[in-house]
Design a protein around this motif. Structure first.
Motif, short mmCIF file in Angstrom:
data_model
loop_
_atom_site.label_atom_id
_atom_site.label_comp_id
_atom_site.label_asym_id
_atom_site.label_seq_id
_atom_site.Cartn_x
_atom_site.Cartn_y
_atom_site.Cartn_z
N GLU A 7 -1.84 -13.85 -5.21
CA GLU A 7 -0.54 -13.51 -4.63
C GLU A 7 -0.55 -12.14 -3.96
OE1 GLU A 7 2.78 -15.34 -7.44
OE2 GLU A 7 1.04 -14.65 -8.57
N LEU A 8 -1.17 -11.15 -4.61
CA LEU A 8 -1.19 -9.82 -4.01
C LEU A 8 -2.03 -9.79 -2.74
CD1 LEU A 8 -1.48 -7.49 -7.13
CD2 LEU A 8 0.55 -8.01 -5.76
N ASN A 9 -3.10 -10.55 -2.70
CA ASN A 9 -3.91 -10.62 -1.48
C ASN A 9 -3.10 -11.25 -0.34
OD1 ASN A 9 -6.58 -10.29 -0.20
ND2 ASN A 9 -6.51 -12.52 -0.04
N ARG A 10 -2.30 -12.25 -0.69
CA ARG A 10 -1.44 -12.86 0.33
C ARG A 10 -0.42 -11.85 0.84
NH1 ARG A 10 3.33 -15.30 -0.36
NH2 ARG A 10 2.99 -15.55 -2.61
N GLY A 15 1.07 -8.27 5.50
CA GLY A 15 1.49 -6.93 5.90
C GLY A 15 2.63 -6.36 5.07
N ARG A 16 2.87 -6.92 3.91
CA ARG A 16 3.97 -6.42 3.08
C ARG A 16 3.61 -5.07 2.45
NH1 ARG A 16 6.56 -11.23 -0.65
NH2 ARG A 16 5.78 -13.02 0.54
N VAL A 40 6.23 -5.31 -7.10
CA VAL A 40 7.53 -5.48 -6.47
C VAL A 40 7.37 -5.15 -4.99
CG1 VAL A 40 9.94 -4.75 -6.41
CG2 VAL A 40 8.72 -4.80 -8.60
N ASP A 41 7.81 -6.08 -4.10
CA ASP A 41 7.69 -5.80 -2.68
C ASP A 41 8.97 -5.17 -2.13
OD1 ASP A 41 9.54 -7.82 -2.24
OD2 ASP A 41 8.18 -9.13 -1.13
N ALA A 42 8.96 -4.86 -0.84
CA ALA A 42 10.08 -4.15 -0.24
C ALA A 42 11.36 -4.95 -0.24
CB ALA A 42 9.71 -3.75 1.19
#
Length: 386
Positions: A7-10, A15-16, A40-42
């Motif tokens: 998931e983190l690679n995706r 570009g997140r 946690v993303d933006a």
């Protein structure tokens, strides 16, 4: 963190920007071990967990703050005496958590992407991060491969980088996650830095011999536990993809011959379900002389006694025979193939991690094994642990 590599690679490929909180040290009883992570993303999307729920809300807020200000921080969470529902670990443990922003302009984004993409491909790689030290170095990371090549930098300090790479390769070679202390000049004199290493290695193998119904259930639970599962049987009519759709490999061969030809190591799990002396004895004779984390064989107590006699006649020693778990599995009162597979899996976990197999209500050992013996490093709340 590397258990979320897919998931983190995706997220990186998309570009997140995101922040990741990683457990870098544990003391006492705690629900998650070093390497557990919450990201946690933006947009506020969260994946993973650092505590099983105890401090997730507070850590989520720390990730949001790190994304906003671009600062890496290390926070400690422990038991809350005043209010068990306040921020704290009601189980009584202590977690040290490193919170790192991963932004497009961040200095360590490339190193992280190298590690995550390699982990997704199943390649051996390690992420080494400074988790205690001067503010300008906190969170700085290297992606290290077994051959000594690496991505990233530690503030333009080549001596420190070479020393960190050497230490990290040792942990990676053993497939271990751990922490070591080092000085800013790369020596071990008066260490002022702590480096946390997460190793990603190919999944351990589970080799299941005997293409029976019990094997089909064991394959499913083996995959659930993260093993690369191989089914081997000499009978082509039974060793088929139709019967074992979830197996990684299906091999039609005499079990002992296949075992001699394939690779095993000290993480390999061998489950002998053939239940036939002409298969079992030569297979176990070979298996008990190879590196493996667990070797178990199915059969009644009478079958086990006969098997034990035959193996002794074949020259196996008492020390070699003590490695054999037979009859296979824990006493759960299992009846169905699925229940039997669960009992086998439970014994595998207990054997690999030093569990007793007793109900926790009747056991006096630590609930979370391996936390009490960690040695603390100077000036660090964590310690070296293996």
């Amino acid at each position: 963190m590397l258990d979320m590599a897919d998931e983190l690679n995706r997220w990186l490929e998309e570009g997140r920007d995101f922040a990741v909180a990683t457990v870098v040290a544990v003391s006492g009883s705690a629900p998650r071990g070093p390497g557990a992570a919450l990201a946690v993303d933006a947009d506020g999307t969260a994946i993973g967990s650092v505590s099983g729920g105890c401090v997730e809300g507070a850590v989520y807020d720390l990730c949001a703050q790190a994304l906003a200000d671009g600062e890496t921080v290390r926070e400690r969470f422990g038991y809350s005496d005043e209010d068990a529902f306040a921020v704290g670990l009601t189980c009584g443990g202590v977690l040290d958590i490193l919170v790192t922003p991963v932004r497009a302009d961040g200095p360590d984004r490339k190193a992280l992407q190298t590690v995550l993409s390699a982990a997704v491909r199943g390649e051996a790689v390690a992420l080494a991060r400074i988790v205690h030290g001067p503010a300008e170095l906190l969170g700085r990371a290297l992606a290290v491969r077994l051959d000594g090549s690496y991505e990233g930098d530690l503030g333009g300090r080549p001596d420190l980088e070479r020393a960190v790479v050497d230490e990290t390769r040792s942990l990676l070679d053993a497939g271990r996650t751990g922490t070591f202390a080092i000085a800013q000049d790369g020596s071990h004199c008066e260490p002022a830095l702590s480096v946390f290493v997460e190793s990603s290695v190919p999944p351990p193998r589970m080799i299941v011999f005997g293409a029976i119904d019990f094997a089909a259930a064991l394959v499913r639970i083996g995959k659930f536990l993260g093993y690369h599962v191989t089914v081997c049987d000499a009978r082509p009519v039974f060793a088929t993809r139709t019967r074992f759709p979830e197996a990684d490999d299906i091999v039609v061969d005499w079990p002992h011959r296949y075992l001699h030809q394939t690779d095993t190591d000290d993480r390999t799990v061998v489950c002998v379900l053939t239940h036939d002396a002409k298969f079992d004895v030569p297979l176990l004779e070979a298996a008990l002389r190879l590196p493996a984390a667990y070797i178990g064989a199915m059969g009644s107590r009478r079958t086990h006694a006969d098997r034990d006699r035959r193996l002794r006649e074949a020259g196996l020693t008492d020390a070699e025979l003590t490695r054999l778990h037979s009859p296979i599995g824990l006493d759960l009162g299992a009846r169905t193939p699925e229940e039997t597979a669960l009992s086998i899996a439970a014994e595998i976990v207990a054997t690999r991690h030093g569990g007793t197999g007793l109900p926790l209500s009747k056991s006096h050992t630590p609930i979370h094994h391996g936390t009490a013996a960690r040695r603390c490093l100077p000036g660090d709340g964590g310690g070296r642990f293996e």
